[in-house]
Design a protein around this motif. Structure first.
Motif: not given
Length: 902
Positions: A307-314
């Protein structure tokens, strides 16, 4: 003209025709083929030198664009630029303004003839083809990770020679070990990782879920690193290179997976150009939800879920051809049940043996997929990373790079160390709203790269500052002692009294609370490395680094008053007198633990109670060199031979628990830094045998290892301590090969042999410490024993066969992966279950890419299809705490995966 290709698919058009919008549908692929497709779809003439495009790959383009913008998107990241004259004729040439394009990330891979992929890597802090790098390296692109089902370090080790992932009863606390070198002494006590993870060139955590998505490459470097990298290492480095924003192209993908255990996961990315050739952003994210595969027979709670989530902005900003600025923000959130540990054995000579034996029998009867625990175990984490990578090329020969980062890592975990419903060794985690790991880390690295003719020189400095911005808290439950914290054996409650006291068993719990703790660390280094081409084919390399480390912290702990109300209840029942109850409760309620130990050790009587506890502190420092000497010979375009010797260093450490009971002058307090010297030779070779294409990479190494940092479990007051083994050696062999025997058939294999053992390992004797309830522990000679968590043999075999379907229907292939690793010790001490048996895993996958000619990829997968039971972690406390337990790997999983690219 020799070496020049002219593609003429229509009459030359005037320049104004380039403003006309056309629909382009060009898939990623070899640059030459992509340019031919652009010429056909645009109706334009195109010229280029064959050698300029050889080995390059284009990201493709699917959009309605003016031909000039479409061509710019196809060339993004390749180092090529277009030149258009007044007649509209277009030429593709090398960008002479810079040594390499800094506007975008380099292509993730280069497809060689015959379908063998050569991934672009950053092992030497600049982008190079992996076959040209004189380093033992295993590299993956995002498609490799997808096809092999790699989403965590535990998965990665099954496909990487010499890589092991060392675990504990907290599943996500993965620690990498390469060639037997790794480990982590923990923040604040010094030491640090022997294998460092990097995200976009910043030292960071790469363990646990939520990291392996939208990557340009994942690289595992073997052997000591440090003369080119931010942090020094002894074992190697794991590099995650995210996909960076691309200029002048809107693209992306979405990817969903559905499988057994109610798995629902997805990931995706969107690349958005903002200002042509100047500004672009990329947004990516992933989530993963799945039920656990171990269930609690008492509560019904599932363990080892996802149960996990990730976000990334470049953000990529290139105001000029010589200036590049990349900013990234990455966030990961984990809320999982963890746990799922299985009790394997009980030591009959330890205090709780009689109580544990029935639970061991019950566990053996129900198998490894069901358990019964006393703690609702959990693993909660929030990780934030913000980084900026600025690169400026003031001249053709000089590049200046600055990398700065801010990271915040917070986590709490609750584990049942005895794996039973008894409260013998239970870690309840942090206070509500708090964390037992809370670190703020700032890094700064300034690097200079000079290239002129045969000389390449890189030098710079690195700085890391780590501290705890708020209190670390912790709650632990252990059995009540008969006289309180400083009493004798455990307090055992007769069955008739248990319900009257509100107990479900014979043990009365004693709650220890840690309201405050802080850790800090600081590392500084200067490094330089030079490469000089003695001849066009022969290159010599020399590098040096010096690192200075400081570490320290403080801690408080006390006994919760609520635990001792049981003595008042016993007095009310007439079991003990009111005077006895008052004495025990008055002494132990909110008693400052470390003050009490110190008072008794000095012949006094405990008097301090929370919040008037003292705050013990601990500090240390160390420094040491890292160096590298090497030669590599590019015998021909297909053959690279190299020889290298490196020195590795890992920071020293300290043991706070030793200072509390034995003082900082005791030999066990200060832990010496590790020192590693290795020698390695390697051969990278591409072969052409008629129509058969093949690649073989092989390396052999020998490592001299001294002052090895090892954990001695539950040595003082039930706490593990870090010590040094004197000498060891590691020698081994690594092989990676691929062969394409026929069109559409690819076979590959990896193998590693590692022989790692202690040559001199005499443990330091520990005297009896009555106030810590620690019995005397004599020195033991463990020389000749093998390293823990280092399988001698690792094998991986992969086969992929393309199925004969019409080209208009896309590409379909079936692949099979078989991996094996031999048995591995989990402790140098002899005890039951001290070895994880060798095991093999078998995975199958069917891929249908570009289904029906659309940008859709459909896959059906099955992992561990024979449902092999295998251990992945161990808590080998049989000889001290009196039990040993483990977590088992995932059972058979299967599902479907759907990806749409645009």
């Amino acid at each position: 003209m020799a070496g020049v290709c002219i593609i003429a698919c229509g009459a030359a058009s005037p320049a104004h025709a380039y403003a006309q919008v056309r629909v382009f549908n060009i898939a990623p692929g070899e640059m030459r083929i992509v340019l031919e497709q652009w010429s056909r779809q645009s109706g334009r003439e195109l010229m280029y030198r064959v050698e300029d495009v050889r080995g390059l790959r284009s990201p493709g383009v699917r959009a309605s664009l003016a031909p000039q913008k479409a061509l710019a998107a196809l060339l993004a990241g390749s180092g090529l630029v277009m030149r258009v004259d007044n007649s509209g004729a277009t030429a593709i040439v090398r960008n002479s303004a810079v040594q390499r394009p800094i506007s975008d990330a380099a292509p993730a891979q280069v497809d060689q003839p015959g379908g063998i992929t050569d991934i672009v890597v950053t092992a030497r802090r600049t982008e190079e083809r992996s076959q040209r790098v004189p380093v033992s390296i295993t590299a993956f692109n995002q498609d490799n990770l997808r096809e092999k089902g790699i989403s965590t370090g535990t998965d990665l080790q099954n496909f990487t020679p010499s890589l092991s992932v060392v675990g504990d009863v907290a599943r996500n606390q993965e620690t990498y070990s390469i060639r037997g070198m790794g480990g982590n002494g923990g923040p604040g006590t010094g030491s640090g990782p022997g294998v460092v993870g990097y995200f976009a060139e910043v030292p960071s955590s790469v363990s646990g879920p939520g990291n392996f998505y939208d990557l340009a490459s994942l690289q595992v470097l073997k052997g000591p690193q440090g003369t080119l990298f931010g942090r020094n290492t002894t074992g190697g480095a794991v590099l995650l290179e995210p996909q960076r924003p691309k200029m002048n192209i809107t693209e992306g993908y979405v990817d969903f997976t559905f499988g057994n255990f109610a798995r629902k996961s997805g990931q995706g990315a969107l690349n958005i150009p903002i200002v042509d050739d100047v500004l672009a952003v990329r947004i990516a994210g992933q989530f993963d939800k799945r039920d656990g595969y171990v269930r609690d027979v008492v509560t019904g709670r599932d363990y080892l879920n996802r149960n996990n989530y990730s976000l990334r902005l470049g953000v990529q900003f290139n105001p000029t051809d010589t200036f590049s600025n990349y900013t990234a923000v990455s966030y990961a959130d984990v809320k999982e049940h963890g746990g799922g540990s299985i009790l394997l054995a009980v030591n009959p000579n330890r205090p709780y043996a009689a109580l544990l034996q029935p639970y061991l029998a019950a566990q053996q009867a129900r198998g490894i997929r069901r358990t019964a625990l006393s703690v609702p175990t959990r693993e909660v984490a929030k990780n934030l990373l913000i980084l900026n990578n600025t690169q400026w090329q003031p001249t053709d020969t000089l590049t200046i790079k600055n990398i700065v980062s801010y990271a915040r890592s917070r986590s709490t975990s609750a584990t049942d160390r005895d794996s039973t419903p008894l409260q013998i060794a239970d870690l309840l985690g942090a206070y509500p709203g708090s964390y037992n790991n809370n670190l703020r880390t700032i890094t700064e690295e300034l690097q200079f790269r000079y290239e002129n003719g045969p000389l390449r020189l890189q030098f710079g400095g690195f700085f890391l500052d780590q501290k705890t911005p708020s209190d670390l808290t912790f709650a632990t439950i252990n059995p009540m002692q008969s006289g309180g914290i400083l009493g004798g054996g455990p307090l055992l409650i007769p069955p008739a009294l248990q319900p009257l006291l509100g107990l479900s068993g014979p043990l009365a719990p004693a709650l220890s609370l840690q309201p405050s703790a802080h850790v800090d660390g600081r590392s500084k280094a200067l490094y330089a490395q030079a490469q000089y081409k003695v001849t066009p084919e022969l290159t010599a390399t020399a590098g040096f680094r010096w690192t200075w480390d400081r570490f320290g912290g403080d801690i408080q702990s006390y006994q919760a008053a609520s635990s001792y109300q049981i003595f008042n209840k016993l007095a009310a029942l007439g079991v003990i007198s009111n005077a006895q109850a008052a004495q025990i409760v008055g002494l132990n309620s909110d008693l400052c633990v470390y003050d009490a130990y110190q008072a008794v050790a000095s012949g006094g009587f405990p008097t301090r109670h929370y919040p008037n506890c003292t705050t013990p502190t601990f500090n240390g420092k160390s420094d040491g060199p890292t160096w590298q000497l090497g030669l590599d010979w590019q015998a021909d375009p297909q053959t690279l031979l190299y020889a290298v010797s490196r020195r590795g260093y890992k920071s020293g450490a300290s043991n706070p628990i030793v200072s509390l009971f034995l003082g900082e002058a005791h030999p066990l307090f200060a832990v010496q830094p590790e020192k590693v010297t290795d020698a390695e030779v390697g051969l990278k070779r591409d072969w052409t045998l008629g129509d058969v294409k093949a690649r073989t990479n092989i390396s052999a190494f020998y490592t001299w290892y001294s002052d090895i940092q090892v954990v001695q479990r539950a040595a003082i007051a039930g706490a593990d301590i870090l010590t040094n083994a004197q000498k060891a050696r590691v020698m081994g062999l690594e092989f990676e090969g691929v062969v394409v025997p026929a069109k559409g058939v690819t076979l590959s294999a990896v193998y590693s042999y590692n022989s790692a053992k202690y040559l001199a390992y005499d443990t330091i004797a520990i005297p009896a410490i009555p106030q810590a309830l620690t019995a005397a522990q004599p020195s033991r000679d463990l020389s000749g024993t093998p390293f823990s968590f280092v399988p001698k043999h690792k094998i991986g075999v992969n086969g992929r066969v393309a199925l004969p379907i019409p080209a208009s229907e896309g590409e379909m292939a079936v692949s099979a992966n078989w991996s094996y690793q031999s048995s591995q010790r989990v402790t140098p001490e002899n005890q039951p279950f001290d070895t994880i048996a060798g095991y093999s895993l078998f995975n199958l996958r069917l891929d249908w890419n570009n289904a029906r000619g659309a940008p859709i990829d459909l896959s059906i997968y099955g992992n561990n299809i024979f449902n092999k039971a295998y251990r992945i972690t161990a808590n080998p406390s049989y000889n001290n705490s009196g039990f040993i337990n483990s977590i088992y790997g995932e059972s058979a999983t299967y599902g479907v995966q759907l990806r749409y690219r645009f």
